[in-house]
Write an enzyme that holds these catalytic residues in place. Structure first.
Site, short mmCIF file in Angstrom:
data_model
loop_
_atom_site.label_atom_id
_atom_site.label_comp_id
_atom_site.label_asym_id
_atom_site.label_seq_id
_atom_site.Cartn_x
_atom_site.Cartn_y
_atom_site.Cartn_z
N ASN A 1 0.84 -1.20 0.00
CA ASN A 1 0.00 0.00 0.00
C ASN A 1 0.88 1.25 0.00
O ASN A 1 1.93 1.30 0.63
CB ASN A 1 -1.02 0.01 1.15
N GLU B 1 0.30 5.23 0.59
CA GLU B 1 -0.66 6.25 1.02
C GLU B 1 -0.28 7.63 0.50
O GLU B 1 0.80 7.83 -0.05
CB GLU B 1 -0.77 6.23 2.55
N CYS C 1 -4.04 0.63 -2.73
CA CYS C 1 -3.94 -0.59 -1.93
C CYS C 1 -2.84 -1.51 -2.48
O CYS C 1 -2.50 -1.47 -3.67
CB CYS C 1 -5.25 -1.36 -1.95
N GLU D 1 -2.98 -4.73 -3.06
CA GLU D 1 -3.47 -5.67 -4.07
C GLU D 1 -3.45 -5.05 -5.46
O GLU D 1 -3.10 -5.69 -6.45
CB GLU D 1 -4.90 -6.11 -3.76
N CYS E 1 -10.73 -3.54 -4.13
CA CYS E 1 -9.72 -4.48 -4.64
C CYS E 1 -10.36 -5.77 -5.13
O CYS E 1 -9.92 -6.36 -6.12
CB CYS E 1 -8.65 -4.77 -3.58
N1 THU Z 1 -5.37 -1.40 2.41
C1 THU Z 1 -4.82 -2.22 1.46
O1 THU Z 1 -3.69 -2.01 1.02
N2 THU Z 1 -5.56 -3.26 1.02
C2 THU Z 1 -6.80 -3.58 1.48
O2 THU Z 1 -7.45 -4.46 0.93
C3 THU Z 1 -7.34 -2.89 2.65
C4 THU Z 1 -6.70 -1.57 2.95
C5 THU Z 1 -4.58 -0.25 2.90
C6 THU Z 1 -5.09 1.08 2.45
C7 THU Z 1 -4.56 1.99 3.53
O3 THU Z 1 -3.25 2.38 3.17
C8 THU Z 1 -4.48 1.12 4.76
O4 THU Z 1 -4.58 -0.22 4.30
C9 THU Z 1 -5.58 1.39 5.78
O5 THU Z 1 -6.82 1.35 5.19
#
Ligand code: THU
Length: 140
Positions: free
Chosen positions: A46, A48, A57, A59, A93
């Site tokens: 991920n 941000e 995300c 995935e 995702c």
């Molecule tokens: N996040 C993911 O990378 N994949 C998911 O399926 C759920 C959420 C990340 C997004 C964000 O950076 C952090 O988790 C908190 O939501």
């Protein structure tokens, strides 16, 4: 241990490695993912952003890497997050992944030892896929 179980754990190890690279200064929730496609593995984490909604995300990062390498059919994806229990892929995702195999194997891990295995058709039944766009139904 069965062969598929070994493959699941191997894929999970790549997701854990990718998790180390996560850029998550806002949520502090790190996620790693690994797509298995065409016999190769593609990782993502991920990433941000100060504009929170622009976050990507793990995935989708892994899926982008697999597509960039020429794959549009994914056999499996492993996901690891900072939750104690196995981290489940978010709804966006699930939809994004359905494009590349609605029956994809989903391997989930967390910070604990538990591992869950499911498939995309269970996590996202009756997904909207490209077949709907090819139909004439609903057109005047
Ligand atoms: N996040 C993911 O990378 N994949 C998911 O399926 C759920 C959420 C990340 C997004 C964000 O950076 C952090 O988790 C908190 O939501």
């Amino acid at each position: 241990m069965t062969e598929s179980k070994q493959t699941d754990l191997a894929l999970l190890a790549f997701a854990r490695e990718a998790q180390e690279k996560a850029y998550a200064p806002y949520s502090d929730f790190r996620v790693g993912a690994a797509v298995f496609a065409g016999g190769e593995i593609y990782q993502g984490c991920n990433v941000e952003n100060a504009a929170y909604g622009s976050t990507i995300c793990a995935e989708r990062g892994a899926a982008m890497a697999a597509v960039l390498a020429g794959h549009t059919f994914f056999d499996a994806i492993a996901i690891v997050g900072d939750s104690e229990a196995p981290t489940s892929p978010c709804g966006s995702c699930r939809q994004f992944l359905a494009e590349f195999n609605p029956e994809m194997r989903i391997v989930m891990g967390g910070s604990g030892d538990a591992v869950e295995v499911s498939s995309l058709d269970v996590l996202l039944p009756e997904a909207f896929v490209r077949g709907y766009l090819d139909q004439d139904a609903g057109k005047a």
